[in-house]
Enzyme design. Structure first.
Site, short mmCIF file in Angstrom:
data_model
loop_
_atom_site.label_atom_id
_atom_site.label_comp_id
_atom_site.label_asym_id
_atom_site.label_seq_id
_atom_site.Cartn_x
_atom_site.Cartn_y
_atom_site.Cartn_z
N LYS A 20 0.85 -1.21 0.00
CA LYS A 20 0.00 0.00 0.00
C LYS A 20 0.87 1.25 0.00
O LYS A 20 0.66 2.17 -0.79
CB LYS A 20 -0.89 -0.01 1.24
CG LYS A 20 -1.60 1.31 1.55
CD LYS A 20 -2.56 1.22 2.70
CE LYS A 20 -1.91 1.47 4.02
NZ LYS A 20 -1.59 2.88 4.35
N ASN A 21 1.87 1.27 0.90
CA ASN A 21 2.65 2.49 1.09
C ASN A 21 3.71 2.71 0.01
O ASN A 21 4.43 3.71 0.04
CB ASN A 21 3.26 2.53 2.49
CG ASN A 21 2.17 2.66 3.55
OD1 ASN A 21 1.00 2.95 3.23
ND2 ASN A 21 2.50 2.41 4.80
N CYS A 113 -5.06 12.14 12.73
CA CYS A 113 -5.87 10.92 12.85
C CYS A 113 -5.63 10.38 14.26
O CYS A 113 -4.92 10.96 15.06
CB CYS A 113 -5.48 9.90 11.78
SG CYS A 113 -3.85 9.24 12.02
N ARG A 118 0.08 14.35 13.19
CA ARG A 118 0.62 14.10 11.86
C ARG A 118 0.74 15.40 11.05
O ARG A 118 0.11 15.58 10.00
CB ARG A 118 -0.21 13.06 11.14
CG ARG A 118 -0.25 11.79 11.99
CD ARG A 118 -0.83 10.62 11.30
NE ARG A 118 0.04 10.13 10.23
CZ ARG A 118 -0.31 9.10 9.46
NH1 ARG A 118 -1.46 8.52 9.64
NH2 ARG A 118 0.49 8.69 8.51
N ASP A 298 4.23 0.41 12.12
CA ASP A 298 3.00 -0.17 11.54
C ASP A 298 2.79 -1.61 11.94
O ASP A 298 1.74 -2.18 11.64
CB ASP A 298 3.05 -0.09 10.00
CG ASP A 298 2.88 1.33 9.53
OD1 ASP A 298 3.06 1.59 8.34
OD2 ASP A 298 2.57 2.20 10.37
N ARG A 390 -9.00 -0.49 4.04
CA ARG A 390 -8.04 0.50 3.55
C ARG A 390 -6.66 -0.12 3.36
O ARG A 390 -5.90 0.32 2.51
CB ARG A 390 -7.93 1.67 4.54
CG ARG A 390 -9.14 2.55 4.60
CD ARG A 390 -8.88 3.77 5.45
NE ARG A 390 -7.66 4.45 4.97
CZ ARG A 390 -7.07 5.44 5.65
NH1 ARG A 390 -7.57 5.86 6.80
NH2 ARG A 390 -5.99 6.01 5.18
C1 EPZ Z 1 4.07 6.83 6.39
O1 EPZ Z 1 3.31 7.89 6.98
C2 EPZ Z 1 3.13 5.65 6.26
N1 EPZ Z 1 2.01 5.99 5.37
C3 EPZ Z 1 2.59 5.25 7.65
O2 EPZ Z 1 1.78 4.08 7.49
C4 EPZ Z 1 3.78 4.90 8.54
O3 EPZ Z 1 3.32 4.61 9.84
C5 EPZ Z 1 4.76 6.08 8.59
O4 EPZ Z 1 5.16 6.44 7.24
C6 EPZ Z 1 6.01 5.76 9.39
O5 EPZ Z 1 6.66 4.65 8.85
C7 EPZ Z 1 2.21 5.98 4.03
O6 EPZ Z 1 3.31 5.71 3.55
C8 EPZ Z 1 1.04 6.30 3.17
P1 EPZ Z 1 6.23 10.13 8.64
P2 EPZ Z 1 3.95 9.39 7.06
O7 EPZ Z 1 6.16 11.39 7.87
O8 EPZ Z 1 4.67 9.70 5.81
C9 EPZ Z 1 6.18 13.28 12.17
C10 EPZ Z 1 -0.16 2.75 7.70
O9 EPZ Z 1 -0.76 2.23 8.65
N2 EPZ Z 1 6.14 14.28 11.08
O10 EPZ Z 1 7.47 9.28 8.57
O11 EPZ Z 1 2.87 10.29 7.51
C11 EPZ Z 1 4.85 12.53 12.26
O12 EPZ Z 1 3.92 13.27 13.04
C12 EPZ Z 1 0.37 4.17 7.82
O13 EPZ Z 1 0.06 2.19 6.60
C13 EPZ Z 1 6.26 15.63 11.42
O14 EPZ Z 1 6.40 16.00 12.59
O15 EPZ Z 1 5.00 9.18 8.26
C14 EPZ Z 1 5.24 11.24 12.90
O16 EPZ Z 1 5.31 11.41 14.31
C15 EPZ Z 1 0.12 4.75 9.22
N3 EPZ Z 1 6.22 16.55 10.42
C16 EPZ Z 1 6.65 10.99 12.35
O17 EPZ Z 1 7.12 12.25 11.85
C17 EPZ Z 1 6.07 16.20 9.09
O18 EPZ Z 1 6.05 17.09 8.22
C18 EPZ Z 1 6.67 9.97 11.23
O19 EPZ Z 1 5.88 10.47 10.17
C19 EPZ Z 1 5.94 14.83 8.77
C20 EPZ Z 1 5.99 13.87 9.78
#
Ligand code: EPZ
Length: 414
Positions: A20-21, A113, A118, A298, A390
């Site tokens: 998915k990701n 969420c 996020r 995840d 999803r």
């Molecule tokens: C991706 O989300 C995945 N989703 C998530 O999978 C996964 O949990 C996550 O990466 C971590 O591996 C997709 O790829 C579609 P991040 P993403 O930006 O990109 C903080 C699932 O169940 N952050 O690495 O949103 C954020 O709040 C989903 O398949 C900021 O502070 O993850 C979090 O605490 C859930 N500012 C941490 O970084 C930003 O601008 C990791 O977020 C961006 C992120």
């Protein structure tokens, strides 16, 4: 409502779908070119349909035959529909491609969420660093200007921010340096796709350097879904059975396999197969989630369910998201003994879980409850099926093939 009747060992083979990701960023990469982009091994998921609806709203034509998606046509519109972005956060990745192709973009901020606020500050700061004018008004990001090359340092290796900057950098001849990038397999799959479209990407020790100009179409097979894989791998040991995954990349599961062996689970990996069983039960461990190659957040809910039935105590630190605990209260209702202190989940293993009515709060919390359900005595009735749709293709079919008693029931009105 998904109903699971537990207590039977699950054994057999599971074919893992495309990730998915990985497919979600690949779909928005189609915005970078007007030539056809063909994606193979695309999973049949609600989130994929949402992302395809997004690129169609932006001017693309989409054809789908089984697990092959073809995306044609011009990127024509710069405004992403609110109802799509609010439904699925990954659609925010269209911001970079739109600003790169059209010189303007209007994309609603994705909501938070249940697992955390996020924010997307890293995405916006990165684009601003590349000369894009960013203005947020009424929950919508208005971006203008043509991104130029430069160096962007990420204070945290954010998956989404890294993907956003890769998508933009692939259209900039002088190149973009992303310092401290995320290196999840799904990010590397996007790198592979962008290179196939004509971008150049250097993978260095502390940074990626990405550059490109006119990108072309490509044919791309998406990597297998390591999170789906890890979820089903646990379904064997947790029920006293043995599950074999086929068509996976075992190297994407190293953190999970190491932790399972630490519990005393028997794990075998060779070629594109991984097997796990735990005839003698398993013991509690300590684990903390981290960016890849650390233990994936995840899989934290699913591992928490698994450790609820371990011998002894486990401590699980959730270090990526501030509130990825939606599964904890529901597992406690099934008889798990779990306490929460800050980011630490402490689990005292119990002898059995009991089926009852529970609610899935997000994709992976739902998966954790299904795992608890197949292991529990009696029936578990899980509300929130849409979360599972999803992220898990044909979940009932795949688990039924392992011997699970699992079916969908219309939720009663009350
Ligand atoms: C991706 O989300 C995945 N989703 C998530 O999978 C996964 O949990 C996550 O990466 C971590 O591996 C997709 O790829 C579609 P991040 P993403 O930006 O990109 C903080 C699932 O169940 N952050 O690495 O949103 C954020 O709040 C989903 O398949 C900021 O502070 O993850 C979090 O605490 C859930 N500012 C941490 O970084 C930003 O601008 C990791 O977020 C961006 C992120």
């Amino acid at each position: 409502m998904i109903v699971v009747r537990g207590g039977r060992p699950l054994s057999g083979r599971v074919e893992i779908s495309g990730a998915k990701n990985a497919v979600l960023p690949a779909i928005v990469a189609s915005l970078l070119t007007d030539e056809p982009l063909v994606l193979k091994r695309a999973p049949g998921l609600l989130d994929v349909e949402t992302q395809l609806a997004l690129v169609e709203a932006l001017g693309k034509r989409v054809e789908r035959r089984g697990d092959v998606i073809a995306i044609h046509g011009e990127t024509r519109r710069a405004t992403a529909p609110q109802e799509i972005v609010s439904r699925m956060r990954a659609s925010f990745l269209c911001l970079g491609p739109l600003i790169a192709r059209l010189g303007e973009a209007h994309v609603p901020l994705p909501g938070g969420c249940v697992i955390g606020a996020r924010p997307v500050d890293l995405h916006l700061a990165g684009l601003a660093r590349l000369g894009v004018d960013i203005r947020v008004d009424g929950g919508v990001v208005h971006a203008a200007g043509t991104p130029r090359g430069g160096e962007v340092w990420l204070r945290y290796p954010s998956v989404g921010a890294t993907e956003q900057l890769l998508l933009v950098g692939a259209t900039i001849p002088e190149g973009v340096e992303i310092v401290n990038p995320a290196r999840e397999p799904e990010v590397m799959d996007l790198v592979r796709l962008l290179a196939a479209m004509g971008a150049e990407v250097e993978i260095l020790e502390d940074r990626f350097i990405v550059r490109g100009e006119r990108l072309g179409g490509a044919e791309h097979a998406v990597i297998p879904d390591r999170i789906e894989a890890g979820t089903y791998l646990l379904a064997g040991p947790i029920t006293g059975g043995e599950v074999e995954l086929v068509e996976v990349h075992p190297e994407h599961l190293t953190a999970l396999l190491v932790k399972l062996e630490e519990c005393g689970v028997e794990v075998e990996a060779e070629g594109d197969r991984v097997r796990a069983s735990s005839p003698g039960g398993w013991r509690g461990i300590e684990v903390e989630t981290a960016p890849y190659p650390g233990f994936p957040t995840d899989l934290q809910p699913q591992l928490t369910a698994f450790l609820s039935l371990a011998r002894g105590r486990s401590v699980i630190w959730e270090r990526v998201f501030e509130s990825r605990f939606g599964h904890v209260g529901e597992l406690i209702r099934m008889g798990a003994r779990i306490t929460l202190q800050g980011q630490a989940i402490t689990v005292e293993g119990v002898g059995e879980l009991r089926g009852t009515g529970v609610a899935a709060t997000d994709i992976r919390a739902g998966a954790a409850l299904v795992l608890a359900g197949v292991a529990a005595r009696g029936e578990t009735r899980i509300r929130g099926v849409e979360h599972l749709r999803r992220g898990y293709e044909n979940m009932e079919e795949k688990l039924s093939r392992l011997g699970a008693k699992i079916w969908v029931e219309e939720a009663s009105v009350i």
